[in-house]
Design a protein around this motif. Structure first.
Motif, PDB file in Angstrom:
ATOM      1  N   GLU A 135      -6.514   6.300 -21.571  1.00  0.00           N
ATOM      2  CA  GLU A 135      -5.491   6.291 -20.514  1.00  0.00           C
ATOM      3  C   GLU A 135      -4.430   7.354 -20.821  1.00  0.00           C
ATOM      4  OE1 GLU A 135      -4.475   5.028 -17.036  1.00  0.00           O
ATOM      5  OE2 GLU A 135      -5.325   3.265 -18.007  1.00  0.00           O
ATOM      6  N   THR A 140      -8.915  -2.168  -1.297  1.00  0.00           N
ATOM      7  CA  THR A 140      -8.848  -0.832  -1.878  1.00  0.00           C
ATOM      8  C   THR A 140      -9.879   0.127  -1.318  1.00  0.00           C
ATOM      9  OG1 THR A 140      -8.895   0.384  -3.980  1.00  0.00           O
ATOM     10  CG2 THR A 140     -10.363  -1.508  -3.787  1.00  0.00           C
ATOM     11  N   GLU A 145     -12.701   6.029 -15.599  1.00  0.00           N
ATOM     12  CA  GLU A 145     -11.953   5.789 -14.361  1.00  0.00           C
ATOM     13  C   GLU A 145     -12.910   5.526 -13.211  1.00  0.00           C
ATOM     14  OE1 GLU A 145      -8.336   7.749 -11.747  1.00  0.00           O
ATOM     15  OE2 GLU A 145      -9.403   8.999 -13.178  1.00  0.00           O
ATOM     16  N   ASP A 153      -3.051  -3.035  -2.535  1.00  0.00           N
ATOM     17  CA  ASP A 153      -3.883  -1.885  -2.839  1.00  0.00           C
ATOM     18  C   ASP A 153      -3.912  -1.745  -4.363  1.00  0.00           C
ATOM     19  OD1 ASP A 153      -5.344   0.483  -2.550  1.00  0.00           O
ATOM     20  OD2 ASP A 153      -3.568   1.727  -2.281  1.00  0.00           O
ATOM     21  N   ILE A 154      -4.907  -1.032  -4.900  1.00  0.00           N
ATOM     22  CA  ILE A 154      -4.941  -0.843  -6.360  1.00  0.00           C
ATOM     23  C   ILE A 154      -4.081   0.329  -6.784  1.00  0.00           C
ATOM     24  CG2 ILE A 154      -6.377  -0.159  -8.330  1.00  0.00           C
ATOM     25  CD1 ILE A 154      -8.490  -2.012  -7.392  1.00  0.00           C
ATOM     26  N   GLU A 155      -4.323   1.502  -6.228  1.00  0.00           N
ATOM     27  CA  GLU A 155      -3.649   2.711  -6.697  1.00  0.00           C
ATOM     28  C   GLU A 155      -2.313   2.891  -5.979  1.00  0.00           C
ATOM     29  OE1 GLU A 155      -5.995   6.090  -7.439  1.00  0.00           O
ATOM     30  OE2 GLU A 155      -7.261   4.900  -8.760  1.00  0.00           O
ATOM     31  N   TYR A 193     -12.974  -2.357 -11.416  1.00  0.00           N
ATOM     32  CA  TYR A 193     -11.747  -2.809 -10.751  1.00  0.00           C
ATOM     33  C   TYR A 193     -11.890  -4.264 -10.313  1.00  0.00           C
ATOM     34  CZ  TYR A 193      -9.470   1.797 -10.212  1.00  0.00           C
ATOM     35  OH  TYR A 193      -8.834   2.994 -10.419  1.00  0.00           O
ATOM     36  N   ASP A 199       0.869  -1.180   0.000  1.00  0.00           N
ATOM     37  CA  ASP A 199       0.000   0.000   0.000  1.00  0.00           C
ATOM     38  C   ASP A 199       0.900   1.222   0.000  1.00  0.00           C
ATOM     39  OD1 ASP A 199      -1.757   2.221   0.983  1.00  0.00           O
ATOM     40  OD2 ASP A 199      -3.213   0.597   1.186  1.00  0.00           O
ATOM     41  N   ASP A 200       0.590   2.209  -0.858  1.00  0.00           N
ATOM     42  CA  ASP A 200       1.481   3.365  -0.964  1.00  0.00           C
ATOM     43  C   ASP A 200       1.338   4.335   0.203  1.00  0.00           C
ATOM     44  OD1 ASP A 200      -1.078   4.053  -1.982  1.00  0.00           O
ATOM     45  OD2 ASP A 200      -0.222   5.798  -2.990  1.00  0.00           O
ATOM     46  N   ASP A 236       0.095  -0.382 -10.850  1.00  0.00           N
ATOM     47  CA  ASP A 236      -1.029  -0.507  -9.918  1.00  0.00           C
ATOM     48  C   ASP A 236      -1.130  -1.943  -9.387  1.00  0.00           C
ATOM     49  OD1 ASP A 236      -2.532  -2.109 -11.724  1.00  0.00           O
ATOM     50  OD2 ASP A 236      -3.595  -0.378 -12.532  1.00  0.00           O
TER      51      ASP A 236
END
Length: 201
Positions: free
Chosen positions: A150, A82, A196, A54-56, A89, A8-9, A61
């Motif tokens: 994108e 997420t 998105e 996590d996704i982002e 997603y 996770d960021d 990703d």
């Protein structure tokens, strides 16, 4: 003992997830990373049974990280956690080989249970998201329309997008026009925002 990798960021979220799950007597947090492109290397070093992604994240990703991880270490199961509970997603994560998909506001006991179930080879999916995903269906965008949208998200010109994707400007215009029509957007920025929001990008 279930060996767990957490990616996770957000350091605070990563630390909280690690602290909560480490309280479980049968879960051992063996690695933590803050970037998607660090997942495979960390997994190869720590040999987790489950990767909580996590996704982002920066780098790549969580869905792309899941794809890479499943290719390199097929025995490691993936649980996506997420903030962004988007039906698109969910579908993309399952196509990438994830065994589970839950949102971050899941209570700690339920999250620990999700880790256990995924480790046992079961699927765990947030029921609300599953229903929304079924109702929404697949993304209406083609792979190339997705690529063009994108690239358009960055705000570059038609020429910039054409150069990035190695396409002619006319082809880029055609794909953008089609994507705008399919999403119901007013322009390319709006189409990218809608796509998105649905988890198609």
């Amino acid at each position: 003992m279930i060996r767990l990798l957490i990616a996770d960021d957000q350091a605070l979220v990563r630390g909280a997830l690690s602290a909560l799950l480490a309280l479980e007597t049968d879960i051992d947090v063996v690695a933590e990373v803050g970037r998607g492109d660090e997942v495979v290397a960390a997994a190869q070093t720590s040999h987790p049974d489950v990767a909580l992604l996590d996704i982002e994240m920066p780098g790549i990703d969580g869905i792309a990280a899941a794809t890479q991880l499943r290719a390199v270490m097929p025995g490691c199961r993936v649980l996506i956690v997420t903030t962004f509970g988007r039906p698109g997603y969910l579908k993309r994560a399952m196509q990438a080989g994830a065994s589970g998909f839950v949102v971050k506001d899941t209570p700690a006991a339920q999250l620990a249970d999700a880790v256990r179930r995924v480790a046992q080879g079961l699927r765990v999916v947030d029921p609300v998201l599953a229903a929304e995903s079924l109702a929404q269906g697949d993304s209406p965008l083609t792979e190339r329309e997705t690529d063009v949208l994108e690239a358009a998200r960055a705000g570059g010109s038609i020429a910039d997008i054409a150069r990035i994707l190695h396409l002619s400007e006319g082809t880029v215009r055609n794909h953008l026009s089609s994507a705008i029509g399919k999403t119901g957007g007013r322009n390319r920025a709006d189409a990218a925002r809608i796509a998105e929001g649905n988890g198609w990008l």
